[in-house]
Design a protein around this motif. Sequence first.
Motif, PDB file in Angstrom:
ATOM      1  N   ILE A 179       0.694  -1.130   0.093  1.00 28.49           N
ATOM      2  CA  ILE A 179       0.119   0.002  -0.149  1.00 28.49           C
ATOM      3  C   ILE A 179       0.845   0.957  -0.230  1.00 28.49           C
ATOM      4  O   ILE A 179       0.630   2.120   0.107  1.00 28.49           O
ATOM      5  N   ALA A 180       2.116   1.376   0.551  1.00 30.85           N
ATOM      6  CA  ALA A 180       2.929   2.567   0.449  1.00 30.85           C
ATOM      7  C   ALA A 180       3.241   2.390  -0.823  1.00 30.85           C
ATOM      8  O   ALA A 180       4.368   3.455  -0.875  1.00 30.85           O
ATOM      9  N   LEU A 181       3.008   2.069  -1.457  1.00 27.59           N
ATOM     10  CA  LEU A 181       3.412   1.955  -3.909  1.00 27.59           C
ATOM     11  C   LEU A 181       3.248   3.537  -4.017  1.00 27.59           C
ATOM     12  O   LEU A 181       2.324   3.595  -4.775  1.00 27.59           O
ATOM     13  N   GLU A 182       3.055   4.408  -2.946  1.00 27.73           N
ATOM     14  CA  GLU A 182       2.259   5.898  -3.749  1.00 27.73           C
ATOM     15  C   GLU A 182       2.241   6.276  -4.911  1.00 27.73           C
ATOM     16  O   GLU A 182       1.512   6.910  -5.838  1.00 27.73           O
ATOM     17  N   GLY A 183       3.800   6.081  -5.902  1.00 27.95           N
ATOM     18  CA  GLY A 183       4.310   6.649  -7.157  1.00 27.95           C
ATOM     19  C   GLY A 183       2.999   5.539  -7.887  1.00 27.95           C
ATOM     20  O   GLY A 183       2.697   6.325  -9.232  1.00 27.95           O
ATOM     21  N   LEU A 184       3.154   4.502  -7.571  1.00 27.57           N
ATOM     22  CA  LEU A 184       2.447   3.507  -8.363  1.00 27.57           C
ATOM     23  C   LEU A 184       0.723   3.993  -8.565  1.00 27.57           C
ATOM     24  O   LEU A 184       0.522   3.750 -10.273  1.00 27.57           O
ATOM     25  N   TRP A 185       0.653   4.583  -7.688  1.00 25.83           N
ATOM     26  CA  TRP A 185      -1.026   3.930  -6.732  1.00 25.83           C
ATOM     27  C   TRP A 185      -1.631   5.422  -7.783  1.00 25.83           C
ATOM     28  O   TRP A 185      -2.400   5.396  -8.149  1.00 25.83           O
ATOM     29  N   GLN A 186      -0.368   6.350  -7.867  1.00 30.25           N
ATOM     30  CA  GLN A 186      -0.636   8.243  -8.934  1.00 30.25           C
ATOM     31  C   GLN A 186      -0.752   7.378  -9.810  1.00 30.25           C
ATOM     32  O   GLN A 186      -1.996   7.525 -10.042  1.00 30.25           O
ATOM     33  N   ARG A 187       0.106   6.941 -10.348  1.00 28.37           N
ATOM     34  CA  ARG A 187      -0.177   7.184 -11.886  1.00 28.37           C
ATOM     35  C   ARG A 187      -1.095   5.977 -12.434  1.00 28.37           C
ATOM     36  O   ARG A 187      -1.977   6.076 -13.709  1.00 28.37           O
ATOM     37  N   LEU A 188      -1.564   4.993 -11.489  1.00 23.74           N
ATOM     38  CA  LEU A 188      -2.611   4.019 -11.948  1.00 23.74           C
ATOM     39  C   LEU A 188      -3.737   5.085 -11.583  1.00 23.74           C
ATOM     40  O   LEU A 188      -5.323   4.460 -12.548  1.00 23.74           O
ATOM     41  N   SER A 189      -4.088   5.792 -10.725  1.00 27.66           N
ATOM     42  CA  SER A 189      -5.167   6.420 -10.423  1.00 27.66           C
ATOM     43  C   SER A 189      -5.248   7.230 -12.003  1.00 27.66           C
ATOM     44  O   SER A 189      -6.348   7.641 -12.122  1.00 27.66           O
ATOM     45  N   LEU A 190      -4.497   8.749 -12.068  1.00 30.89           N
ATOM     46  CA  LEU A 190      -4.378   9.192 -13.048  1.00 30.89           C
ATOM     47  C   LEU A 190      -4.625   8.692 -14.807  1.00 30.89           C
ATOM     48  O   LEU A 190      -5.491   8.753 -15.231  1.00 30.89           O
ATOM     49  N   LEU A 191      -3.478   7.327 -14.656  1.00 34.17           N
ATOM     50  CA  LEU A 191      -4.292   6.300 -15.733  1.00 34.17           C
ATOM     51  C   LEU A 191      -6.038   6.144 -16.259  1.00 34.17           C
ATOM     52  O   LEU A 191      -6.404   6.141 -17.538  1.00 34.17           O
TER      53      LEU A 191
END
Length: 205
Positions: A179-191
């Motif tokens: 869950i701490a993979l903040e950068g990954l979640w940001q990119r996937l949410s933007l996608l």
Amino acid sequence: MKNSLSNILPFLLAADLIIPFLLAPTYKGYHHSTQVMSVLGNAKAPLHLIYNIWLVIFGVAILISTLQLYPTVVRASSVISILLISVIAIYAIGGCILSGIFSVGETKSLETLSAKIHGYGSVAGFSLLTLAPLFIGLYFFKISNGLLGTISFICFIFAIGFFALFVMADKPGYRGTVIALEGLWQRLSLLSMYLPIMALCIFWN
């Protein structure tokens, strides 16, 4: 105007996700999976000016595109058009233009005025943009395009889920977990948010 919007905006949205991967190699220690894209705009990043200028240009381009988009969407529903254009415009201003002008530091701490403007603008813009796939889905159903409407709704569900993970990522209790993979979640949410907008640009009536 249709040609201008459909030909340019989808590429700009894709570029917003790709550009950080091109700039990151110059910033030693930057990690895409754990750090947000805006960190590339902080003063310690070698190419921070390029990234910040990109954000401003990107935001202005989105604003111009929404003006071109409004007359078409309003024919299907004035309510949907106002809601959709509003959330996209707020994202363009808060999440892009202000974020590019007022850069953030290496962390998410809001210790300076610039960081506070960046932080609050990003939060407002990013949060509201999660609703864009919902409104676009409603628009597609209004014009009897059930396939794109369904895909947009699916993207909305993913956007909400990834955004929730993004918000939770910096909580101390999740440190060291996936869950701490903040950068990954940001990119996937933007996608998830960008895909329906791309579809709208290409397939609008």
